[in-house]
Design a protein around this motif. Structure first.
Motif, PDB file in Angstrom:
ATOM      1  N   SER A   1       0.892  -1.145  -0.087  1.00 38.40           N
ATOM      2  CA  SER A   1      -0.019   0.391   0.230  1.00 38.40           C
ATOM      3  C   SER A   1       0.683   1.124  -0.147  1.00 38.40           C
ATOM      4  O   SER A   1       0.047   1.933   0.419  1.00 38.40           O
ATOM      5  CB  SER A   1      -0.907  -0.513   1.381  1.00 38.40           C
ATOM      6  N   ILE A   2       2.036   0.892   0.409  1.00 38.11           N
ATOM      7  CA  ILE A   2       2.850   2.460   0.245  1.00 38.11           C
ATOM      8  C   ILE A   2       3.855   2.779  -1.024  1.00 38.11           C
ATOM      9  O   ILE A   2       4.898   3.349  -0.493  1.00 38.11           O
ATOM     10  CB  ILE A   2       3.564   2.435   1.463  1.00 38.11           C
ATOM     11  N   THR A   3       4.160   1.446  -0.861  1.00 37.81           N
ATOM     12  CA  THR A   3       5.186   1.200  -2.656  1.00 37.81           C
ATOM     13  C   THR A   3       4.471   0.710  -3.654  1.00 37.81           C
ATOM     14  O   THR A   3       3.578   0.182  -4.177  1.00 37.81           O
ATOM     15  CB  THR A   3       6.175   0.323  -1.921  1.00 37.81           C
ATOM     16  N   GLN A   4       5.067   1.341  -5.035  1.00 36.20           N
ATOM     17  CA  GLN A   4       4.825   1.243  -6.423  1.00 36.20           C
ATOM     18  C   GLN A   4       5.944   0.181  -6.938  1.00 36.20           C
ATOM     19  O   GLN A   4       5.682  -0.101  -8.092  1.00 36.20           O
ATOM     20  CB  GLN A   4       4.507   1.997  -7.225  1.00 36.20           C
ATOM     21  N   GLN A   5       7.319   0.215  -6.603  1.00 39.41           N
ATOM     22  CA  GLN A   5       8.080  -0.458  -6.982  1.00 39.41           C
ATOM     23  C   GLN A   5       9.136  -0.862  -5.868  1.00 39.41           C
ATOM     24  O   GLN A   5       9.568  -0.370  -4.704  1.00 39.41           O
ATOM     25  CB  GLN A   5       9.523   0.648  -8.408  1.00 39.41           C
ATOM     26  N   ILE A   6      10.189  -1.716  -6.187  1.00 32.80           N
ATOM     27  CA  ILE A   6      10.855  -2.251  -4.801  1.00 32.80           C
ATOM     28  C   ILE A   6      11.988  -2.755  -6.194  1.00 32.80           C
ATOM     29  O   ILE A   6      12.410  -3.225  -6.915  1.00 32.80           O
ATOM     30  CB  ILE A   6      10.110  -3.536  -4.436  1.00 32.80           C
ATOM     31  N   THR A   7      13.368  -1.819  -5.650  1.00 31.19           N
ATOM     32  CA  THR A   7      14.623  -1.655  -6.088  1.00 31.19           C
ATOM     33  C   THR A   7      15.821  -2.850  -5.497  1.00 31.19           C
ATOM     34  O   THR A   7      15.815  -2.415  -4.215  1.00 31.19           O
ATOM     35  CB  THR A   7      14.968   0.275  -6.511  1.00 31.19           C
TER      36      THR A   7
END
Length: 459
Positions: free
Chosen positions: A381-387
């Motif tokens: 819910s708090i991110t759109q992408q994980i790098t």
């Protein structure tokens, strides 16, 4: 003032003495409470706690705890299947801790060619479906020589004997029309088939329910039933990807629709931004706990992809999250982009990716494991992408496994499925490299080989 400080000091000494004699609050908890807390912790934290005191050391070494940890991280179905197939009749002596360690350290597979008991067996094909359901292999459809579709259904009983000599049976009535590039997913004891393309190029969007039945007289039988889904259904397509979530819902993504257009929509309709770009020939695999992984495929510009997307549908929240990583930071990572591969959930909650082809249509025979649990995962819910930039995390996330035993041909657009234990993977068909003949200018041919991929465990 001094008397007050002295009293305080005395109280602290008294508290310290009391704490040292009676132990910490957590170590004095009832066994059941401690057990419940440990099952909420990651393995690293449990191992760290085991070094703090004798009680934690004893608890963290118990068979009961490690059996529960195996069920938590590998799934109850895998654990129960391992017990049923083991030669150890005394289940309370099963080496659960050693199993967990071996699964964590696993890095290789062994391939076995499977034999059939008679001359009646499926013809060579690609872009078909292959599923393991009710202890049986079920194969349907696909494309064959001359671009023709197939409409046959084959069933073979496996049971607990994973290396048994197979006896295929055919289903002759009430079957879906011929097609290839369809999807077929397991939902409990049933199969749900959707879409596909026939040899005239027509895209389908019909839905069929398949069910394995056992009888004393006829042995294993199988039936198909077309489902009435109403007016709301995904548009016609083939070469899409699908999986089931919680054995109740079917997720469909992408594929090639009408007029050859590659699609980027997701059904159990999920409207979110960002979302995976349009593609075909990719994979969609549920890894448990309402989490699904999308990998690879061919994009709108015919480029072959290597991106990884995570779909989390926990508690009704539905959102795509892209996992961004650098291929150059992964040993042999340049070989990861692929289309027409398989990605199967195996023991340990990891994806075993096999085969496929690159942008030059060079087919592959390599095995890769994708382990999403290696990634620190914030709430979606708090991110759109994980790098993922840490090389240490990347080497845990992506690992190329060694293979031994039967040397199968490099292939693409084959199909694979795992048994209930997740230790054995069945692979059938696909496109393989052929000998160049005047009638075969491309050097391609369809394959009809069935082989078994065994995860190597030292129990």
């Amino acid at each position: 003032m001094e008397e007050s400080e002295g009293s305080g000091s005395g109280n602290n000494q008294s508290y310290s003495s009391s704490s040292s004699s009676s132990g910490s609050a957590i170590s004095n908890m009832a066994q059941d409470y401690l057990f419940t807390i440990l099952l909420l912790l990651p393995i690293d934290a449990i191992l760290s706690l085991s070094m703090t005191c004798k009680r934690f050391r004893a608890l963290s070494s118990s068979h009961t705890l490690w059996r529960s940890l195996c069920k938590r991280d590998f799934g109850s179905t895998c654990v129960d299947s391992l017990l049923n197939s083991s030669n150890n009749n005394q289940h309370h002596h099963f080496p659960w801790m050693r199993l967990y360690k071996q699964v964590s350290l696993m890095d290789s597979v062994c391939c076995h060619k499977l034999l059939v008991s008679d001359l009646d067996f499926p013809a060579a094909r690609a872009s078909h479906s292959l599923n393991f359901v009710s202890d049986c292999l079920v194969l349907f459809g696909g494309g064959c020589e001359g671009g023709r579709h197939l409409d046959d259904t084959w069933v073979a009983y496996i049971g607990n004997d994973f290396r048994r000599m197979l006896k295929w049976q055919t289903v002759h009535s009430g079957i879906p029309s011929g097609r290839f590039g369809h999807t077929c997913v397991e939902m409990g004891d049933c199969l749900v088939l959707f879409g596909g393309i026939d040899d005239r190029g027509n895209r389908q969007n019909d839905t069929w329910l398949g069910h394995v039945m056992f009888s004393e007289n006829n042995g294993v039988t199988f039936s198909w039933k077309m489902l009435a889904v109403g007016n709301v259904a995904p548009p016609p397509r083939g070469a899409h990807a699908a999986c089931s979530i919680d054995e109740k819902r079917m997720i469909i993504h992408g594929g090639i629709g009408l007029n050859g257009l590659r699609l980027g929509d997701t059904w159990h309709e999920i409207v979110s931004h960002p979302s995976p770009p349009p593609r075909s020939g990719h994979t969609l695999t549920c890894i448990g706990r309402s989490r699904t992984i999308l990998f690879g495929g061919r994009g709108l510009g015919y480029e072959v992809l290597d991106d990884v997307w995570l779909l989390d549908t926990y508690q009704g929240y539905q959102k795509w999250v892209q996992i961004v990583y650098d291929l150059q930071s992964i040993p042999d990572g340049v070989s990861l982009p692929r289309v027409g591969h398989t990605a199967t959930l195996v023991l340990g909650g990891r994806l075993l990716i096999y085969g496929g082809e690159n942008s030059y249509r060079h087919r592959k025979d390599d095995f890769w494991v994708l382990d999403i649990s290696a990634i620190p995962y914030p709430p979606c819910s708090i991110t759109q992408q994980i790098t993922v930039s840490s090389k240490k995390v990347l080497t845990r996330m992506w690992k190329r496994w060694k293979s031994s035993g039967h040397a199968a041909n490099s292939r693409s657009f084959h199909r694979a499925c795992a048994d209930r234990s997740g230790c054995y993977l069945y692979v059938f068909g696909g496109m393989v490299d052929g000998f160049l003949q005047p009638a075969e200018p491309s050097g391609l041919r369809f394959d009809g080989e069935l082989f078994l991929v065994e995860l190597v465990l030292q129990l």
